[in-house]
Design a protein around this motif. Structure first.
Motif, PDB file in Angstrom:
ATOM      1  N   THR A 167      23.788 -50.179  18.830  1.00 16.10           N
ATOM      2  CA  THR A 167      23.508 -49.120  17.862  1.00 16.10           C
ATOM      3  C   THR A 167      22.468 -48.165  18.431  1.00 16.10           C
ATOM      4  N   ALA A 168      22.449 -46.961  17.885  1.00 20.52           N
ATOM      5  CA  ALA A 168      21.488 -45.942  18.308  1.00 20.52           C
ATOM      6  C   ALA A 168      21.229 -45.000  17.141  1.00 20.52           C
ATOM      7  N   LEU A 169      20.060 -44.400  17.147  1.00 19.62           N
ATOM      8  CA  LEU A 169      19.730 -43.467  16.072  1.00 19.62           C
ATOM      9  C   LEU A 169      20.271 -42.076  16.337  1.00 19.62           C
ATOM     10  N   ASN A 170      20.102 -41.576  17.543  1.00 18.57           N
ATOM     11  CA  ASN A 170      20.488 -40.199  17.839  1.00 18.57           C
ATOM     12  C   ASN A 170      21.937 -40.062  18.295  1.00 18.57           C
ATOM     13  N   GLU A 171      22.279 -40.767  19.368  1.00 10.27           N
ATOM     14  CA  GLU A 171      23.631 -40.632  19.891  1.00 10.27           C
ATOM     15  C   GLU A 171      23.986 -41.806  20.786  1.00 10.27           C
ATOM     16  N   ILE A 172      25.277 -41.982  20.962  1.00  9.57           N
ATOM     17  CA  ILE A 172      25.820 -42.981  21.889  1.00  9.57           C
ATOM     18  C   ILE A 172      26.676 -42.259  22.920  1.00  9.57           C
ATOM     19  N   TYR A 173      26.536 -42.686  24.157  1.00 17.07           N
ATOM     20  CA  TYR A 173      27.308 -42.139  25.275  1.00 17.07           C
ATOM     21  C   TYR A 173      28.290 -43.190  25.760  1.00 17.07           C
ATOM     22  N   VAL A 174      29.513 -42.774  26.002  1.00 17.52           N
ATOM     23  CA  VAL A 174      30.531 -43.627  26.625  1.00 17.52           C
ATOM     24  C   VAL A 174      31.054 -42.876  27.836  1.00 17.52           C
ATOM     25  N   GLY A 175      30.921 -43.461  29.014  1.00 12.17           N
ATOM     26  CA  GLY A 175      31.382 -42.789  30.215  1.00 12.17           C
ATOM     27  C   GLY A 175      31.047 -43.587  31.457  1.00 12.17           C
ATOM     28  N   HIS A 176      31.181 -42.937  32.604  1.00 10.23           N
ATOM     29  CA  HIS A 176      30.864 -43.579  33.881  1.00 10.23           C
ATOM     30  C   HIS A 176      29.351 -43.673  34.015  1.00 10.23           C
ATOM     31  N   GLU A 177      28.844 -44.764  34.624  1.00 14.32           N
ATOM     32  CA  GLU A 177      27.398 -44.950  34.696  1.00 14.32           C
ATOM     33  C   GLU A 177      26.713 -43.903  35.564  1.00 14.32           C
ATOM     34  N   THR A 178      27.417 -43.256  36.478  1.00 17.74           N
ATOM     35  CA  THR A 178      26.837 -42.175  37.272  1.00 17.74           C
ATOM     36  C   THR A 178      27.255 -40.807  36.751  1.00 17.74           C
ATOM     37  N   HIS A 179      27.881 -40.789  35.592  1.00 16.33           N
ATOM     38  CA  HIS A 179      28.335 -39.554  34.939  1.00 16.33           C
ATOM     39  C   HIS A 179      29.407 -38.831  35.748  1.00 16.33           C
ATOM     40  N   GLN A 180      30.095 -39.573  36.607  1.00 16.54           N
ATOM     41  CA  GLN A 180      31.269 -39.023  37.271  1.00 16.54           C
ATOM     42  C   GLN A 180      32.449 -39.073  36.299  1.00 16.54           C
ATOM     43  N   SER A 181      33.633 -38.777  36.803  1.00 19.12           N
ATOM     44  CA  SER A 181      34.814 -38.721  35.942  1.00 19.12           C
ATOM     45  C   SER A 181      35.125 -40.089  35.339  1.00 19.12           C
ATOM     46  N   ALA A 182      35.293 -40.091  34.037  1.00 21.50           N
ATOM     47  CA  ALA A 182      35.702 -41.291  33.303  1.00 21.50           C
ATOM     48  C   ALA A 182      37.095 -41.039  32.750  1.00 21.50           C
ATOM     49  N   ARG A 183      37.957 -42.026  32.873  1.00 23.84           N
ATOM     50  CA  ARG A 183      39.323 -41.901  32.345  1.00 23.84           C
ATOM     51  C   ARG A 183      39.495 -42.846  31.160  1.00 23.84           C
ATOM     52  N   TYR A 184      40.137 -42.347  30.124  1.00 24.33           N
ATOM     53  CA  TYR A 184      40.298 -43.101  28.884  1.00 24.33           C
ATOM     54  C   TYR A 184      41.317 -42.385  28.013  1.00 24.33           C
ATOM     55  N   VAL A 185      41.744 -43.069  26.967  1.00 20.75           N
ATOM     56  CA  VAL A 185      42.556 -42.447  25.917  1.00 20.75           C
ATOM     57  C   VAL A 185      41.663 -42.299  24.698  1.00 20.75           C
ATOM     58  N   LEU A 186      41.499 -41.074  24.249  1.00 15.89           N
ATOM     59  CA  LEU A 186      40.643 -40.771  23.110  1.00 15.89           C
ATOM     60  C   LEU A 186      41.458 -40.784  21.826  1.00 15.89           C
ATOM     61  N   ARG A 187      40.932 -41.477  20.804  1.00 20.56           N
ATOM     62  CA  ARG A 187      41.573 -41.477  19.482  1.00 20.56           C
ATOM     63  C   ARG A 187      40.561 -41.025  18.446  1.00 20.56           C
ATOM     64  N   VAL A 188      40.863 -39.901  17.805  1.00 20.02           N
ATOM     65  CA  VAL A 188      40.012 -39.332  16.761  1.00 20.02           C
ATOM     66  C   VAL A 188      40.905 -38.994  15.566  1.00 20.02           C
ATOM     67  N   PRO A 189      40.321 -38.661  14.408  1.00 21.65           N
ATOM     68  CA  PRO A 189      41.164 -38.344  13.243  1.00 21.65           C
ATOM     69  C   PRO A 189      42.156 -37.216  13.500  1.00 21.65           C
ATOM     70  N   GLU A 190      41.815 -36.312  14.427  1.00 19.25           N
ATOM     71  CA  GLU A 190      42.702 -35.182  14.710  1.00 19.25           C
ATOM     72  C   GLU A 190      43.887 -35.548  15.600  1.00 19.25           C
ATOM     73  N   GLY A 191      43.837 -36.723  16.231  1.00 18.80           N
ATOM     74  CA  GLY A 191      44.940 -37.106  17.096  1.00 18.80           C
ATOM     75  C   GLY A 191      44.494 -37.995  18.242  1.00 18.80           C
ATOM     76  N   GLU A 192      45.332 -38.075  19.262  1.00 21.68           N
ATOM     77  CA  GLU A 192      45.077 -38.949  20.413  1.00 21.68           C
ATOM     78  C   GLU A 192      45.395 -38.196  21.690  1.00 21.68           C
ATOM     79  N   GLU A 193      44.583 -38.425  22.747  1.00 19.95           N
ATOM     80  CA  GLU A 193      44.779 -37.693  23.995  1.00 19.95           C
ATOM     81  C   GLU A 193      44.222 -38.496  25.161  1.00 19.95           C
ATOM     82  N   ARG A 194      44.983 -38.516  26.263  1.00 15.87           N
ATOM     83  CA  ARG A 194      44.478 -39.097  27.500  1.00 15.87           C
ATOM     84  C   ARG A 194      43.589 -38.055  28.175  1.00 15.87           C
ATOM     85  N   GLN A 195      42.391 -38.477  28.582  1.00 12.25           N
ATOM     86  CA  GLN A 195      41.431 -37.524  29.116  1.00 12.25           C
ATOM     87  C   GLN A 195      40.748 -38.052  30.373  1.00 12.25           C
ATOM     88  N   SER A 196      40.207 -37.097  31.143  1.00 12.19           N
ATOM     89  CA  SER A 196      39.289 -37.375  32.227  1.00 12.19           C
ATOM     90  C   SER A 196      38.095 -36.447  32.029  1.00 12.19           C
TER      91      SER A 196
END
Length: 302
Positions: A167-196
């Protein structure tokens, strides 16, 4: 002849936990050992020891005044920021944060509904969004919490499909530990998308003056959650358009009951909160991270 009267139970004293962090001068002394070396180092960067000393004195004097003013009917505990993860907070504790707004965020993830009172030692420097009180006002609220206007601030919670939680008060980050390109499938109320991308940020109303504010400003967006709202805001950082990855879903709001999910398509991603990268979750290919408002808010005396 013995008495048949039983002694009244002893009243357990309440505990005030003073949360603080080491000052810049403390860190410089650790590194350079002597004041002369510290002064030389600062001068080489166009700064003075007198200025750093003045800031140190304001913080330490404020903390001492708080400790001295708590009163004999309280037990006083003190914990430095770097030791928060190993400190055992009790449900009946009252937390007194002496420092900046960020220090409230640092301690929030380790609490479970305890009242937090923020005392600002440097009101001329800090925004004072979360640390709103001087020593006198803060101690008054500590002694009589019924006088406090208590706000319940929504926190952000990330849960992995194997049960790990952060848990966090301000924000949570999900990504690569060096902030390089992270690949994932994003699911939000507006829809779903594969992203980098260079990661996904999910922030609360408390975080609307921090990282999320910067992201929203750069994109010309408005309408971030207010401090006491239960909604969250989310942003994709630097989404990369390619034949396999899209950029149509890059920001939005999560109203109460909604969630954001990421199915990992990188070897490993990290999840951390409020900029504390050392306290993180690790998720690997195929795992799912779900981010939503936490069921337990931060109770802050305004």
């Amino acid at each position: 002849m013995g008495s048949d009267q039983t002694a009244p139970p002893r009243t357990q004293r309440r505990r005030a936990v003073i949360v603080h962090r080491r000052t810049e001068l403390d860190a410089l002394m650790d590194r350079h050992v002597t004041r002369g070396q510290v002064e030389f180092f600062l001068a080489s960067r166009g700064r003075t020891l007198a200025d750093v000393q003045a800031r140190h004195d304001r913080v330490t004097q404020t903390r001492r005044a708080v400790v001295a003013g708590v009163g004999d009917d309280w037990v006083v505990g003190q914990v430095e920021r770097s030791d928060l993860a190993s400190y055992l907070f009790a449900p009946e504790d009252t937390i007194v944060v002496v420092g900046s707004d960020g220090l409230v965020a640092n301690v929030a993830k380790y609490l479970a509904g305890q009242l937090v009172i923020g005392i600002d030692p440097s009101p001329e420097e800090n925004p004072g969004v979360l640390v709103r009180h001087g020593v006198t006002a803060g101690l008054s609220l500590l002694r009589d919490p019924s006088r406090a206007n208590v706000a319940e601030l929504t926190m952000v919670a990330a849960t992995t499909d194997d049960g790990a939680r952060l848990t966090a008060l301000n924000e949570i980050y999900v990504g690569h530990e060096t902030h390089q390109s992270a690949r994932y499938v994003l699911r939000v109320p507006e829809g779903e998308e594969r992203q980098s991308s260079s990661g996904v940020i999910v922030g609360s109303g408390a975080g609307a003056t921090g990282w999320c504010a910067s992201l929203a400003h750069d994109r010309g967006l408005a309408g971030l959650p207010a401090l006491t709202e239960t909604a969250l805001a989310w942003f994709v950082r630097e989404a990369w358009p390619s034949p396999l990855t899209g950029v149509s879903l890059t920001s939005g709001r999560l109203d109460p009951g909604a969630t954001i999910g990421l199915r990992v398509e990188s070897d490993e991603l990290v999840v951390f909160g409020d900029g504390i990268e050392s306290d993180r979750l690790r998720v690997s290919w195929g795992q799912v991270v779900t981010v939503a408002p936490s069921a337990v808010p931060l109770r802050l005396a305004l």
